[in-house]
Scaffold this active site. Structure first.
Site, PDB file in Angstrom:
ATOM      1  N   LEU A 495       3.735   1.479   9.879  1.00 43.67           N
ATOM      2  CA  LEU A 495       4.340   0.700   8.805  1.00 43.67           C
ATOM      3  C   LEU A 495       5.649   1.298   8.317  1.00 43.67           C
ATOM      4  O   LEU A 495       6.521   0.580   7.842  1.00 43.67           O
ATOM      5  CB  LEU A 495       3.369   0.599   7.622  1.00 43.67           C
ATOM      6  N   GLY A 499       9.053  11.267   3.444  1.00 48.95           N
ATOM      7  CA  GLY A 499       9.043  12.715   3.446  1.00 48.95           C
ATOM      8  C   GLY A 499       7.661  13.279   3.707  1.00 48.95           C
ATOM      9  O   GLY A 499       7.506  14.343   4.292  1.00 48.95           O
ATOM     10  N   ASP A 614       7.868   9.722 -10.373  1.00 53.94           N
ATOM     11  CA  ASP A 614       8.623   9.119  -9.262  1.00 53.94           C
ATOM     12  C   ASP A 614       8.422   7.604  -9.249  1.00 53.94           C
ATOM     13  O   ASP A 614       8.192   7.005  -8.208  1.00 53.94           O
ATOM     14  CB  ASP A 614       8.183   9.721  -7.925  1.00 53.94           C
TER      15      ASP A 614
END
Length: 806
Positions: A495, A499, A614
């Protein structure tokens, strides 16, 4: 008429037919006319009783099919019955009737159709045109079922349709096999699923569509066997056809093979069997590519490198100790297809049909499963076998004989070589044991750290209550099961990659789709995030948080297993010119509110106070109803109940979404997430990325552009153009206001997520006027200086992930 009279007539007729079968034969017919029907218990017989058209059920099945088969002549013994009982044509092979309500008829328009209680049945008759109001359908002695238009005197005017143009798995004398290039029609054979299931199988044979004078067998659309080019009365790979007078017609309009037989041969026909072999009844076969010594014309099969030439599958009867991977029943797989699935999967060591009755479906097992033989079992299982280092007796004798002549020299050389090899082996073994010990120790350390969260082999620790039990049960998957679910981590299942490492789509044996995130061995990051994500997300349960199903820790492999989100991530739609229009204002508002509720849960209502750190568009996943789910908790930070902020030396996240106090000073708090949410909200409303610069008097980023338009009272110019006509302007202005409140420069000025949810969902709440946002450049710039964006064309270099879906 009295009841007694009716009973007498029925009994008399029954007796007459039983003592005089010729009378019943005289009642048989070979034709049906307009308005007539052939019911389930009736049949048509060709004029000389060579073929019969009837409804039938294959062995071990109650499904009903309409088909043509040979009649069984009385002068042949029981040994020949299978030759005649074989069905040579099926009208509704892929749409069986579940009961005996089916009938064949010619309707008022002269069109052939099969009907049942459930309505019209899809069949090859759908291709038959409406003949006329004066039509008939006749079964001929050559096995052809024809629809004709009749003249007023009963003679045949023209033929509208014939079964010979739509063969199933059998070619009879007079049929064609090839292509009509003028009409595009193909005369093609397609095998049965297996000998008891007439539905379309995986093999087909027909003429080469590229126009060469040869026939081809295809397996699932790939070339499997070729006949070779027709020349001098035969095909190149068939020096002698087994019987029959064959001819090959080739012109600009059509190319096809056909054959005829002598009158003395009444039962010769060719059939494509479920294993892709052309069977000649009853004289032989050709095109068999499943044997070690394959027929001429077989096309080499593409197999993964793990399948060397020395493997084969041995048929055994018994049980597998453990469940395998079961393919969905919609796959409609034969046992040959199941073997192919196993061959293509390097983890597979055995395969079998899912049903013993029909021999359809497929189940495969991996290396961790063992076979248990049993005479009481009725399931045939095919076990992988290998011959390693096979050598012929002659070869061994030659080797021994040659060795006798130079054994002295060999012993001398081997003495020194053995000593050197022994030293090397000792070093390698010692080093490997040390490495394996380190790997095991590292794995055990991780498991010990996570033992209160993850579960193994279905055994769970006893939590304090039922809610805790549901919230702490995460499964450990074996690496083999993960490899099998992703087809050995094939590129087709991939997909994306970030990182952390690559992400794959997989499917569990029950059919549940999953997303698999695999920690890359070469990644410099991920181990801490791996442990952090498991420890965190196992404790969190909310409809707007992505669900972690389990993990895999084996050697150097560290894998996370999530629920699969079919609509990928928010940025997949939001920033793509061809897909962003799929996000109307209703969907955008649903996403905004869902993300806000998820953050409110993390900050206030979860058992742990969690700062995500994040939050961004690529970390918002969308389910099939476009409901948002926050993902990627690898960088999240846990706060104490009374803790409001903390300092960190490890700045992680994505430029453009970081608050200024976090990016510049390392101060992390709940207001860090509030800032990221404000950026995300402005991106959703505008369809623009924050870390780009936009033309105006000053090259602002998105936050600066929104602030300038707000100050100039032109804030509606920020919204994406497709939202102009039908979207509620007040609601859009309210969202922009909330977004600007969230990105204010000072953390103390930003609202909490409790306030944000209230502002978004309660129109009666009066909104404060926002102060100048962070990263806004312009008003403080001295005259004459070049004005730039602080965040310009930034890439996600500090992001732990960058993927499209989980």
């Amino acid at each position: 008429m009295s009841t007694e009279t009716r009973i007498s007539i029925i009994l008399g007729l029954s007796y007459y037919l039983s003592v005089n079968p010729a009378a019943y034969a005289d009642m048989e017919r070979d034709t049906i006319l307009n308005g007539q029907q052939l019911r389930d218990w009736e049949s048509l017989s060709s004029a000389n009783k060579v073929f019969r058209l009837k409804f039938f059920s294959p062995r071990n099945s109650n499904n009903r099919y309409l088909g043509i088969c040979y009649n069984t002549p009385p002068d042949y013994g029981e040994a020949n019955l299978p030759l005649y009982d074989q069905t040579v044509w099926v009208a509704n092979r892929d749409t069986p009737i579940a009961d005996a309500s089916g009938s064949l008829m010619i309707d008022a328009n002269g069109k052939l159709k099969i009907t049942s209680i459930g309505g019209d049945v899809r069949s090859v008759f759908n291709s038959a045109p409406a003949a006329s109001t004066n039509a008939s359908a006749t079964l001929l002695d050559n096995g052809n079922f024809v629809l004709r238009e009749l003249n007023l005197d009963g003679s045949v005017n023209r033929t509208w349709w014939q079964s010979f143009d739509y063969p199933t798995d059998t070619i009879l004398p007079g049929m064609k096999l090839g292509n009509n290039f003028k009409t595009g029609h193909q005369w093609l054979l397609t095998c049965w699923m297996n000998k008891d299931v007439p539905s379309s199988g995986s093999f087909a044979i027909g003429g080469d569509p590229n126009g060469t004078n040869q026939n081809i067998v295809w397996y699932q659309g790939n070339m499997y066997w070729t006949s070779g080019v027709w020349s001098n009365g035969h095909f190149g790979n068939l020096p002698k056809l087994l019987d029959g007078e064959f001819s090959y017609v080739s012109n600009e309009n059509e190319k096809y093979l056909t054959y005829s037989v002598n009158k003395s041969i009444s039962f010769l026909y060719y059939r494509l069997d479920p294993a892709g072999v052309m069977m000649v009844i009853v004289l032989g076969s050709f095109g068999d590519c499943s044997l070690a010594k394959q027929d001429e014309g077989c096309v080499k099969k593409t197999l993964p490198e793990c399948r060397k030439p020395d493997y084969w599958f041995e048929s055994r009867v018994g049980y597998m100790l453990g469940d395998g991977y079961r393919f969905d029943e919609n796959y409609n797989l034969s046992i040959f297809d199941c073997q192919d699935k196993c061959e293509q999967n390097c983890s597979c060591v055995a395969y079998a049909s899912r049903t013993t009755q029909y021999r359809t479906g497929c189940e495969i097992w991996n290396k961790e499963t063992n076979f248990y033989p049993s005479g009481y079992a009725d399931r045939e299982i095919y076990i992988l076998k290998r011959d390693t280092g096979r050598e012929s007796t002659n070869g061994r004798e030659k080797h021994r004989s040659a060795a006798m002549h130079w054994w002295i020299w060999l012993i001398t050389a081997l003495g020194g070589t053995t000593l050197l090899a022994f030293s090397i082996i000792c070093y390698v073994v010692q080093r490997n044991l040390r490495v394996k010990g380190m790997v095991k120790a590292k794995t055990r350390t991780i498991l010990n750290e996570l033992e209160d969260t993850i579960t193994a082999s279905g055994k769970y620790r006893q939590p304090s209550d039922e809610m805790d039990k549901k919230m702490t049960q995460l499964n450990i998957f074996s690496f083999q099961s993960i490899a099998m679910a992703t087809n050995n981590f094939s590129d087709e299942n991939k997909l994306g990659e970030g990182g952390f490492g690559p992400v794959y789509k997989g499917e569990l044996p029950g059919g549940q789709e999953i997303a698999i995130k695999r920690l890359s061995r070469s990644s410099g990051q991920g181990l801490a995030e791996f442990k952090n994500e498991i420890l965190l997300i196992a404790k969190l349960q909310h409809t707007n948080l992505v669900r972690l199903l389990g993990s895999c820790i084996q050697g150097e492999e560290k894998i996370l297993v999530y629920e699969y989100m079919p609509n990928k991530s928010l940025d997949f739609f939001l920033f793509d010119s061809s897909r962003r229009e799929l996000l109307n204002w209703t969907n955008r508002m649903k996403i905004i509110e869902g993300v806000a509720q998820g953050l409110l849960y993390l900050h206030k209502y979860s058992r742990l106070r969690v700062i995500h750190r994040d939050l961004k568009a690529s970390n918002i996943l969308l389910d099939h109803n476009m409901n948002p789910k926050i993902s990627d908790f690898g960088m999240a930070r846990i706060f104490g109940v009374q803790q409001t902020e903390a300092n960190t030396k490890r700045i992680v996240g994505t430029f453009g979404y970081m608050s200024p106090e976090y990016a510049l000073k390392g101060i992390v708090s709940m207001k860090t997430d509030v800032f990221s949410f404000g950026v995300l909200l402005l991106e959703i409303v505008s369809g623009k990325r924050n870390h780009s610069c936009y033309p105006s008097e000053h090259p602002f980023n998105l936050i600066g552009l929104a602030w300038q338009l707000w100050m100039e009272k032109r804030v509606l110019e920020l919204m994406y153009s497709i939202l102009d006509d039908s979207s509620p302007k007040d609601e859009i202005i309210r969202c922009i206001n909330v977004g600007l409140l969230c990105v204010q420069d000072q953390a103390r000025d930003r609202p909490s997520m409790t306030d944000v949810v209230s502002m978004l969902t309660n129109n009666s709440v009066r909104l404060p006027v926002p102060k100048q946002p962070a990263f806004f450049i312009g008003s403080s710039a001295r005259e004459g200086e070049s004005e730039i964006c602080l965040v310009k064309n930034c890439t996600n270099v500090l992001s732990i992930t960058e993927m499209e879906a989980r």
